[in-house]
Design a protein around this motif. Sequence first.
Motif, PDB file in Angstrom:
ATOM      1  N   ASP A  70      48.409  98.078  10.032  1.00  0.00           N
ATOM      2  CA  ASP A  70      48.464  98.628  11.380  1.00  0.00           C
ATOM      3  C   ASP A  70      48.756 100.130  11.364  1.00  0.00           C
ATOM      4  OD1 ASP A  70      47.682  97.056  13.556  1.00  0.00           O
ATOM      5  OD2 ASP A  70      49.441  95.760  13.358  1.00  0.00           O
ATOM      6  N   HIS A 130      45.577  84.534  22.009  1.00  0.00           N
ATOM      7  CA  HIS A 130      44.311  85.256  21.911  1.00  0.00           C
ATOM      8  C   HIS A 130      43.542  85.192  23.225  1.00  0.00           C
ATOM      9  CE1 HIS A 130      44.998  84.099  17.542  1.00  0.00           C
ATOM     10  NE2 HIS A 130      45.150  85.406  17.603  1.00  0.00           N
ATOM     11  N   ASN A 177      42.279  85.265  14.450  1.00  0.00           N
ATOM     12  CA  ASN A 177      42.275  85.170  12.993  1.00  0.00           C
ATOM     13  C   ASN A 177      41.188  84.196  12.581  1.00  0.00           C
ATOM     14  OD1 ASN A 177      44.609  86.788  13.005  1.00  0.00           O
ATOM     15  ND2 ASN A 177      45.831  84.957  13.457  1.00  0.00           N
ATOM     16  N   TYR A 198      50.479  93.162   6.904  1.00  0.00           N
ATOM     17  CA  TYR A 198      50.041  93.346   8.293  1.00  0.00           C
ATOM     18  C   TYR A 198      50.525  94.710   8.809  1.00  0.00           C
ATOM     19  CZ  TYR A 198      49.607  91.735  13.219  1.00  0.00           C
ATOM     20  OH  TYR A 198      49.296  91.577  14.537  1.00  0.00           O
ATOM     21  N   GLU A 222      42.084  97.728  22.133  1.00  0.00           N
ATOM     22  CA  GLU A 222      42.021  96.695  21.100  1.00  0.00           C
ATOM     23  C   GLU A 222      42.511  95.399  21.704  1.00  0.00           C
ATOM     24  OE1 GLU A 222      44.534  96.656  17.212  1.00  0.00           O
ATOM     25  OE2 GLU A 222      44.702  94.793  18.386  1.00  0.00           O
TER      26      GLU A 222
HETATM   27  N1  ARG Z   1      45.426  88.827  14.548  1.00  0.00           N
HETATM   28  C1  ARG Z   1      46.735  89.001  15.074  1.00  0.00           C
HETATM   29  C2  ARG Z   1      47.346  87.662  15.460  1.00  0.00           C
HETATM   30  O1  ARG Z   1      46.634  86.726  15.691  1.00  0.00           O
HETATM   31  C3  ARG Z   1      46.759  89.888  16.291  1.00  0.00           C
HETATM   32  C4  ARG Z   1      46.384  91.307  16.007  1.00  0.00           C
HETATM   33  C5  ARG Z   1      46.997  92.248  16.966  1.00  0.00           C
HETATM   34  N2  ARG Z   1      46.671  93.618  16.697  1.00  0.00           N
HETATM   35  C6  ARG Z   1      47.249  94.402  15.846  1.00  0.00           C
HETATM   36  N3  ARG Z   1      46.787  95.640  15.727  1.00  0.00           N
HETATM   37  N4  ARG Z   1      48.285  94.031  15.131  1.00  0.00           N
HETATM   38  O2  ARG Z   1      48.549  87.535  15.532  1.00  0.00           O
END
Ligand code: ARG
Length: 608
Positions: free
Chosen positions: A353, A162, A153, A349, A148
């Motif tokens: 997860d 990212h 976002n 969040y 992953e």
């Molecule tokens: N979208 C999240 C961010 O920008 C990161 C995701 C990471 N992956 C996860 N499984 N939490 O902070």
Amino acid sequence: MTEVQNLTKLIGQLGFDEPTHQPGSYPEFNPVDVIRNYITEELHKLSNVDKSIIFPALDCPNTLDKGDLIVPIPRLRIKGANPANLAKEWAENFPKGNYLEKVESQGPFIQFFISKNYLTNVVLKDILIRNEHYGELPLGEGKKVIVEFSSPNIAKPFHAGHLRSTIIGGFLSNLYEKLGWNVFRLNYLGDWGKQFGVLAVGFERYGSQEKLSTDPINHLFEVYVKINKDITEEKESSGESQTSKTDDDARAFFRRMEDGDPDAIALWKKFRELSIEKYIDTYARLNIKYDLYGGESVVSKDSMDTAIESLEAKKLVFEDKGAKLIDLKPFNKKLGKVLVEKSDGTRLYMSRDIAGAVERYEKYKFDKMIYVIASQQDLHTAQFFEILKLLDYPWAKDLVHVNFGLVQGMSTRKGTVVFLDTILEETQKEMLKVMQKNEAKYAQIEDPEKIADLIGISAVMIQDMSGKRINNYHFSWDRMLSFEGDTGPYLQYAHSRLSSVARNAKVSKDNLQEANTDLLVEDQAFHLIRLLSQYPDVLARAIKNHEPSTIVTYLFKLTHVVSSCYDVLWVAGQAEELATARLALYVATRNVINNGMRLLGLTPVERM
Ligand code: ARG
């Protein structure tokens, strides 16, 4: 994995006896493993130490002047004997056979040097035969890994975190694939939450359908910034109460999404789909293709309910003012308390997860799952890993967090926030300027814009992958675009120079593996082949430490050694047989650099 079993065949053709396979060795694929097996067998005869102890004791020294392989005698666990004496005695009596050039002792170490015959007639030829498959090892055969990575976002900037996750994750996926694993690339988008309510209200006020379809990511971000400004202003002018009508509307919109209102969902879906379409193109520039664009929105409410119920059944959940929490301190002091459900029932969040991992296991039955996430989320990740362990999932031990430090000062030259795309556009332009300085060369390049793009991307990626993951680094335009020092453009240059040697050689390139490589007698040539022989081991090391820098450092070492060869090992103006042998060496080197660059996610260029 392609079966190219020529290594064994090559050894047979030379009339060498093949040493017995030790468990954990891959002598059909890795030329150094053949040597390991040989040493293991012979050292066993001399020392009587068990082969299963000798084989893993064989190490790679840091520099080639210490040998190709070494055995630290203390690792053989012999009681009562002086290691230095044993090293001396065994080195003197060691049968070099066809495989070794030299065996020496150095304090408690025995140093083994691979024979020249083996280097030129097996290693070099094997690389030419195996070509783009050189380096592959069947380490993960029959096993599945989910990687992953990236996970931006939607509607928020694609920030440096990212970018790093993308680069490191892309590399790890390629590496696992090369080493025989079945790899599933997953992008876990931040695609659910109140920000979509904000965005929807913002879109009504500031959005343009046209811009949304041509440039969704930038447009959505633009809308997001404007509407957030409205919210802040409303809150400020409301005085004490700190309220905002726009914010209330946004919350109401997100509630509609949570309730499954078809219009709300349709708009959200449009934002999501258009963003993904755009991401697909950007990732393609980095040679990345996902198997799945998942995301927070995809984790089902049911699995979150089930997870929380199981935690409750295990008496792990306690309530505080209607909110649900888990106290992890009894299991690990550092992990503290974790909120898994807010008092209004909203999931977080964290809950996504936990449930997301369960869903993925049920669906894909992975043997390993790697999360490439910034070290800022170390605590979050450790917490949900621990919770999955507490839920008694046996696969919880197979979760791996590959973390990384910050990138400081990543912005456009003008200093504004950036999306990945903007950075890549700008590097391409800068690179083009650098290339135009050499007019004569520039005129020879077929598609300079494309080449500038590829070199620019290498600049960004190599800068990112040169240090240890965990270290922060400073994003420097000048350093990364330079052709001097260990930079992406330099690596591309080294590759294109090797390609031009092959292009310009006036000998046949069809059967280089048949070249008379006995004509390679210079130290520089042996040095280079010894380095080339390490490539499969370098991959095997990288899959253990998950460090792209392991590959990057190795590739730069190769480029330095090959550049010292150019002065001595001429191809132009030599008799055909000698020119062909030297060309074989350069082409093999080009292959290895090419393989390494592709592994990192770069596209090597032929001319620049
Ligand atoms: N979208 C999240 C961010 O920008 C990161 C995701 C990471 N992956 C996860 N499984 N939490 O902070």
